[in-house]
Design an enzyme around this catalytic site. Structure first.
Site, PDB file in Angstrom:
ATOM      1  N   GLU A 110       0.823  -1.206   0.000  1.00 36.38           N
ATOM      2  CA  GLU A 110       0.000   0.000   0.000  1.00 36.38           C
ATOM      3  C   GLU A 110       0.857   1.255   0.000  1.00 36.38           C
ATOM      4  O   GLU A 110       2.077   1.174   0.187  1.00 36.38           O
ATOM      5  CB  GLU A 110      -0.962   0.003   1.188  1.00 36.38           C
ATOM      6  CG  GLU A 110      -0.404  -0.570   2.460  1.00 36.38           C
ATOM      7  CD  GLU A 110      -1.488  -0.803   3.511  1.00 36.38           C
ATOM      8  OE1 GLU A 110      -1.669   0.110   4.318  1.00 36.38           O
ATOM      9  OE2 GLU A 110      -2.131  -1.873   3.510  1.00 36.38           O
ATOM     10  N   LYS A 112       2.445   4.683   1.350  1.00 37.30           N
ATOM     11  CA  LYS A 112       2.785   5.270   2.646  1.00 37.30           C
ATOM     12  C   LYS A 112       2.439   6.753   2.560  1.00 37.30           C
ATOM     13  O   LYS A 112       3.104   7.513   1.850  1.00 37.30           O
ATOM     14  CB  LYS A 112       4.267   5.075   2.960  1.00 37.30           C
ATOM     15  CG  LYS A 112       4.616   5.486   4.370  1.00 37.30           C
ATOM     16  CD  LYS A 112       6.005   5.010   4.746  1.00 37.30           C
ATOM     17  CE  LYS A 112       6.308   5.229   6.215  1.00 37.30           C
ATOM     18  NZ  LYS A 112       6.118   6.575   6.684  1.00 37.30           N
ATOM     19  N   ASP A 114       2.016  10.560   3.528  1.00 38.26           N
ATOM     20  CA  ASP A 114       2.864  11.464   4.299  1.00 38.26           C
ATOM     21  C   ASP A 114       2.003  12.512   4.993  1.00 38.26           C
ATOM     22  O   ASP A 114       1.830  13.625   4.518  1.00 38.26           O
ATOM     23  CB  ASP A 114       3.871  12.125   3.356  1.00 38.26           C
ATOM     24  CG  ASP A 114       5.068  12.640   4.122  1.00 38.26           C
ATOM     25  OD1 ASP A 114       5.153  12.377   5.339  1.00 38.26           O
ATOM     26  OD2 ASP A 114       5.918  13.309   3.505  1.00 38.26           O
ATOM     27  N   GLU A 170      -4.112   7.919   8.350  1.00 34.84           N
ATOM     28  CA  GLU A 170      -3.335   9.140   8.231  1.00 34.84           C
ATOM     29  C   GLU A 170      -4.262  10.303   7.911  1.00 34.84           C
ATOM     30  O   GLU A 170      -5.144  10.181   7.062  1.00 34.84           O
ATOM     31  CB  GLU A 170      -2.344   8.933   7.065  1.00 34.84           C
ATOM     32  CG  GLU A 170      -1.083   9.710   7.186  1.00 34.84           C
ATOM     33  CD  GLU A 170      -0.039   9.076   8.113  1.00 34.84           C
ATOM     34  OE1 GLU A 170      -0.336   8.083   8.814  1.00 34.84           O
ATOM     35  OE2 GLU A 170       1.068   9.619   8.157  1.00 34.84           O
ATOM     36  N   TYR A 222      -5.881   2.747   7.189  1.00 31.12           N
ATOM     37  CA  TYR A 222      -5.142   1.587   6.704  1.00 31.12           C
ATOM     38  C   TYR A 222      -4.931   0.483   7.733  1.00 31.12           C
ATOM     39  O   TYR A 222      -4.139  -0.411   7.514  1.00 31.12           O
ATOM     40  CB  TYR A 222      -3.789   2.019   6.138  1.00 31.12           C
ATOM     41  CG  TYR A 222      -3.022   2.998   7.011  1.00 31.12           C
ATOM     42  CD1 TYR A 222      -2.580   2.655   8.269  1.00 31.12           C
ATOM     43  CD2 TYR A 222      -2.747   4.280   6.536  1.00 31.12           C
ATOM     44  CE1 TYR A 222      -1.890   3.547   9.063  1.00 31.12           C
ATOM     45  CE2 TYR A 222      -2.046   5.190   7.311  1.00 31.12           C
ATOM     46  CZ  TYR A 222      -1.627   4.820   8.577  1.00 31.12           C
ATOM     47  OH  TYR A 222      -0.937   5.708   9.347  1.00 31.12           O
ATOM     48  N   LYS A 309      11.013   3.334   1.894  1.00 25.42           N
ATOM     49  CA  LYS A 309      10.953   4.801   1.737  1.00 25.42           C
ATOM     50  C   LYS A 309      11.564   5.216   0.409  1.00 25.42           C
ATOM     51  O   LYS A 309      12.651   4.765   0.054  1.00 25.42           O
ATOM     52  CB  LYS A 309      11.731   5.476   2.873  1.00 25.42           C
ATOM     53  CG  LYS A 309      11.168   5.180   4.240  1.00 25.42           C
ATOM     54  CD  LYS A 309      10.225   6.228   4.713  1.00 25.42           C
ATOM     55  CE  LYS A 309      11.011   7.408   5.255  1.00 25.42           C
ATOM     56  NZ  LYS A 309      10.133   8.359   5.924  1.00 25.42           N
ATOM     57  N   CYS A 403      19.005  46.213   5.596  1.00 24.59           N
ATOM     58  CA  CYS A 403      18.153  45.890   4.459  1.00 24.59           C
ATOM     59  C   CYS A 403      18.924  46.095   3.149  1.00 24.59           C
ATOM     60  O   CYS A 403      19.509  47.157   2.939  1.00 24.59           O
ATOM     61  CB  CYS A 403      16.908  46.775   4.489  1.00 24.59           C
ATOM     62  SG  CYS A 403      15.858  46.529   3.046  1.00 24.59           S
ATOM     63  N   CYS A 406      17.183  49.236   1.314  1.00 26.53           N
ATOM     64  CA  CYS A 406      17.126  50.619   1.814  1.00 26.53           C
ATOM     65  C   CYS A 406      18.144  50.900   2.905  1.00 26.53           C
ATOM     66  O   CYS A 406      18.233  52.022   3.398  1.00 26.53           O
ATOM     67  CB  CYS A 406      15.714  50.945   2.304  1.00 26.53           C
ATOM     68  SG  CYS A 406      15.290  50.093   3.826  1.00 26.53           S
ATOM     69  N   CYS A 421      12.769  44.125   7.650  1.00 32.71           N
ATOM     70  CA  CYS A 421      13.170  45.514   7.480  1.00 32.71           C
ATOM     71  C   CYS A 421      12.018  46.355   8.014  1.00 32.71           C
ATOM     72  O   CYS A 421      10.897  46.266   7.512  1.00 32.71           O
ATOM     73  CB  CYS A 421      13.397  45.825   5.999  1.00 32.71           C
ATOM     74  SG  CYS A 421      13.485  47.618   5.726  1.00 32.71           S
ATOM     75  N   CYS A 427      10.917  51.774   2.165  1.00 30.06           N
ATOM     76  CA  CYS A 427      11.719  50.704   1.560  1.00 30.06           C
ATOM     77  C   CYS A 427      11.052  50.292   0.236  1.00 30.06           C
ATOM     78  O   CYS A 427       9.905  49.823   0.238  1.00 30.06           O
ATOM     79  CB  CYS A 427      11.797  49.533   2.537  1.00 30.06           C
ATOM     80  SG  CYS A 427      12.723  48.142   1.901  1.00 30.06           S
TER      81      CYS A 427
HETATM   82  S1  IVH Z   1       0.703   0.868   9.187  1.00 31.24           S
HETATM   83  C1  IVH Z   1       1.539  -1.228  13.017  1.00 31.24           C
HETATM   84  N1  IVH Z   1       0.248   1.807   6.784  1.00 31.24           N
HETATM   85  O1  IVH Z   1       3.879   5.685   8.699  1.00 31.24           O
HETATM   86  C2  IVH Z   1       1.519  -0.583  11.706  1.00 31.24           C
HETATM   87  N2  IVH Z   1       1.354   3.202   8.344  1.00 31.24           N
HETATM   88  O2  IVH Z   1       6.572   5.337   9.668  1.00 31.24           O
HETATM   89  C3  IVH Z   1       1.082   0.822  11.792  1.00 31.24           C
HETATM   90  N3  IVH Z   1       1.856   5.454   7.496  1.00 31.24           N
HETATM   91  O3  IVH Z   1       3.044   5.753  12.104  1.00 31.24           O
HETATM   92  C4  IVH Z   1       1.270   1.626  10.616  1.00 31.24           C
HETATM   93  N4  IVH Z   1       0.988   5.171   5.491  1.00 31.24           N
HETATM   94  O4  IVH Z   1       1.668   7.198  10.476  1.00 31.24           O
HETATM   95  C5  IVH Z   1       0.777   2.049   7.993  1.00 31.24           C
HETATM   96  N5  IVH Z   1      -0.264   2.529   4.636  1.00 31.24           N
HETATM   97  C6  IVH Z   1       0.250   2.774   5.829  1.00 31.24           C
HETATM   98  C7  IVH Z   1       0.837   4.014   6.168  1.00 31.24           C
HETATM   99  C8  IVH Z   1       1.381   4.193   7.437  1.00 31.24           C
HETATM  100  C9  IVH Z   1       1.594   6.036   6.299  1.00 31.24           C
HETATM  101  C10 IVH Z   1       2.561   6.140   8.593  1.00 31.24           C
HETATM  102  C11 IVH Z   1       1.953   5.926   9.960  1.00 31.24           C
HETATM  103  C12 IVH Z   1       3.041   5.307  10.778  1.00 31.24           C
HETATM  104  C13 IVH Z   1       4.263   5.754  10.043  1.00 31.24           C
HETATM  105  C14 IVH Z   1       5.433   4.861  10.316  1.00 31.24           C
END
Ligand code: IVH
Length: 693
Positions: A110, A112, A114, A170, A222, A309, A403, A406, A421, A427
């Site tokens: 899945e 991740k 942000d 998230e 998630y 990552k 500045c 000015c 400034c 200015c």
């Molecule tokens: S699972 C026990 N799934 O990444 C597992 N986390 O670096 C709990 N995050 O604290 C997390 N996308 O805030 C999971 N698809 C995803 C995610 C995800 C973003 C974040 C989450 C977690 C952090 C860890």
């Protein structure tokens, strides 16, 4: 009374359903307007019958402006983090460890997201609590704020959800919301958020949930958590959660074997830049709950999941020089000039250095080879120095003390990272910046003038402040290079037209620090004139909606400056509107809607109704046609008109319905283009979610 409760229940159900269609499925079945009518009816009924109050009512999505302290809540199950991997090899090692312990297993891949993590608790299908991650053991209770996020269901759909469970995910800020928020903040002289993640986290910790409601947060869930859940796998549970109304990403994939995972990662990495929100990697989770249990967790992270990552896109290039830019508010921004370098598909020549602290922290020196990154940020930033390539004779970069425009000594206000400034009056970039702000489309809308012409007029000493615009003579403009008679006419005409601009926009145009468009509307609605604002004490200013101490102080400072007062007097003499018109601006609620009025009415005369339509941004038409949105029908209306309206599909409304349309909405939000609209309508800022694969 039973009938009232039934109607309230029905409206809540309907609104929850349409909310889901709009925010989760992106396939609305009714118009924003129809949604609004339902919402307002519910608001009215709830206001009249407070005994049926419910914190999960869809009307609560607008938030409350009561401030609150956050309560610390212990998590029932710790909120673990994820172990990170940064290469396919490391990720393969994770899969190998799993294989050794549990054999060939199925994985869920899945995105991740942000953003900032959240844990939601549902009891009998109702949201009862939302808690931030905190330190993983306990977090902040941000329920009131989370209730305002439209993609989070307050009541679940279906009937097969566990009676009690948590779901984690998230809270994110989509790019569109982020850009709008930062533009607004910059306009108000506030520090913009560095990236959507910070903006989401900062917004979630806002004390005022009405502010949260306006900022366009979104969510992805998630992870379903609970004791004795009736599911055997992660895949099954999140797909169930989707049915209950949660926003679950469509970009999830079941995989067996590392090849499938590698492919998923490659595809996401190529396409993630097209998503309307930030992702910083992918998460790979063992699917089967029994295998998850077998693998267990460490104190910090599960052994059944890993994050891969993405590398922040980075380039190494030479720093040639640093410019110090002076903004409209006097804020100094150091900007690096670089050897041009390719980064994430664009050529980067300049990068932000933020402020003096950042430069000192990274010990950035001229002619250093520096790392430039494009993360969530829109503008690339310098994140480090390759010390191995540092010229032997380099010296630390000295931050400017005066500045660059000015020569005035810079100041640094308490709690602010930037230098300023303080020479606001003299200015040049501050003067030009203020004039440009004044002529802007959302301010005085002097469209005959552009930034280049303003700079030229300033250089030629024809203007030195906003009031000078009204003394400009056609002949003097026409004599300037690149201009001429036609442009001069244009400029004079559009300056002339600005005298019709309503007061709240004039107030915004003045460029008082922290008085953005929305704040200007609140002030104008409360005080009705510039003189009243000027004469108000700090306490009186703070009585207006949404005006806090910082804004009040800034307004007082503005009017304490004699030069500002002199400019205002000249604007007054020029005929600029410094007072709200009787009918001026009540709201934008009818913006873009057309009305035909017919018949006689009980509570208003026809002229009054016409005035109301205009003052709320709508338009009056004389006769019913295909361009008519609403027929406002009173008693004794001609049958021909009614028949025509019916035939053309024009919506027919009565006086009471009309009043609901322009009603204050219960939470006194004045609309301000799309940003505030989200409070009362089901908004337009929801990024469309398409499938990646
Ligand atoms: S699972 C026990 N799934 O990444 C597992 N986390 O670096 C709990 N995050 O604290 C997390 N996308 O805030 C999971 N698809 C995803 C995610 C995800 C973003 C974040 C989450 C977690 C952090 C860890």
């Amino acid at each position: 009374m039973k009938a009232v409760l039934d109607r309230i229940t029905e409206l809540r159900k309907k609104l929850n359903y349409h909310n889901y269609k709009y925010y989760i499925e992106n396939s609305p079945e009714i118009s924003d307007y129809d949604y609004d009518v339902l919402l307002r009816e519910l608001q009215e009924l709830e206001r009249a019958n407070p005994e049926y109050d419910d914190p999960n009512s869809p009307t609560r999505r607008v938030g409350s402006d009561l401030t609150k302290e956050f309560r610390t809540v212990r998590h029932r199950f710790p909120m673990l983090s994820l172990s990170n991997t940064y290469s396919l090899e490391e990720m393969h090692e994770f899969c190998e460890r799993v294989r050794k312990e549990a054999g060939e297993v199925e994985y869920v891949c899945e995105l991740k997201f942000d953003g900032t993590a959240i844990s939601l608790t549902y009891e009998n299908g109702r949201l009862v609590q939302a808690v931030t991650r905190g330190d993983g053991v306990a977090g902040d209770d941000v329920t009131a704020n989370v209730r305002t996020i439209r993609s989070i269901p307050l009541e679940l759909m279906g009937d097969d959800y566990p009676a009690f469970f948590e779901i984690r995910g998230e809270i994110i800020m989509p790019h569109a919301s982020f850009e709008r928020l930062n533009a607004e903040r910059e306009e108000n002289g506030e520090q913009p958020f560095a990236n959507p993640r910070n903006a989401a986290a900062g917004t979630l910790k806002q004390q005022n949930s009405a502010v949260v409601a306006r900022r366009g947060l979104d969510s992805f869930l998630y992870f379903v958590v609970g004791e004795n859940l009736p599911y055997t796998s992660h895949w099954e549970s999140v797909n169930k959660a989707r049915e209950w109304g949660f926003k679950i990403s469509n970009h999830m994939e079941l995989c067996r074997g590392v090849e499938c995972i590698d492919n998923y990662i490659r595809r996401v990495d190529a396409l993630r830049h097209e998503l309307p929100y930030d992702t910083d990697g992918v998460v790979i989770k063992v699917n089967d709950y029994a295998v998850q249990r077998q693998l267990g967790s460490t104190a910090k992270a599960p052994r059944w999941a890993v994050a891969y990552k993405f590398k922040a896109e980075q380039a190494l290039t030479r720093l040639n020089s640093v410019d110090f830019q002076v903004g409209r508010t006097g804020a100094i921004t150091p900007v690096a000039n670089l050897d041009p370098v390719q980064l994430a598909g664009t050529t980067v020549k300049r990068a932000s250095l933020h402020n003096a602290d950042q430069i000192a922290l990274l010990d950035i020196r001229l002619r250093d080879m520096v790392y430039v990154e494009k993360g969530g940020e829109i503008i690339p930033k310098i994140t480090g120095v390759d010390l191995s390539q540092r010229p032997a004779d380099s010296v630390p970069l000295e931050y400017i003390k005066t500045c660059p425009e000015c020569g005035t000594p810079l100041v640094r206000y308490e709690g602010e990272a930037k230098h300023y400034c303080p020479n606001q009056g003299h200015c040049p970039p501050q003067i030009i910046g203020r004039i440009n702000h004044y002529i802007g489309r959302r301010a005085m809308d002097i469209d005959g003038l552009g930034e280049e012409t303003v700079a030229l007029l300033y250089e030629e000493h024809l203007i030195g402040n906003i009031a000078d615009l009204y003394d400009l003579k056609r002949g003097a403009i026409a004599r300037l290079p690149r201009l001429g008679e036609k442009s001069a006419d244009n400029i004079i005409q559009s300056i002339e037209r600005s005298k019709e601009v309503p007061f709240h926009r004039v107030l915004f145009a003045l460029g008082i620090r922290f008085v953005g468009e929305t704040t200007a509307k609140y002030l104008a609605a409360h005080f009705r004139s510039l003189d009243a604002i000027r004469n108000a004490s700090k306490e009186e200013l703070m009585e207006a909606d949404e005006i806090g101490g910082k804004i009040a102080d800034s307004i007082i400072d503005y009017f304490a400056d004699g030069e500002n007062l002199a400019i205002i007097e000249r604007l007054r003499d020029a005929g600029i509107r410094l007072e709200a018109e009787q009918r001026e601006f009540a709201s934008d609620q009818l913006e873009g809607m057309t009305f035909v009025i017919s018949g006689t009415f009980k509570r208003h005369s026809r002229d009054e109704l016409k005035g109301l339509i205009e003052s709320h941004g709508g338009k009056n038409l004389a006769a019913v046609s295909s361009k008519t949105d609403f027929l406002l029908a009173g008693d004794n209306m001609g049958p021909a008109k009614l028949a025509k309206a019916t035939k053309l599909g024009v919506t027919i409304i009565g006086e009471e319905q009309f009043e609901t349309m322009i009603a204050d909405g219960g939470d006194k939000i004045l609309t301000d283009e799309n940003s505030d609209d989200e409070n009362l309508t089901n908004g337009q800022n929801n990024p469309k979610q398409g499938s990646l694969f």
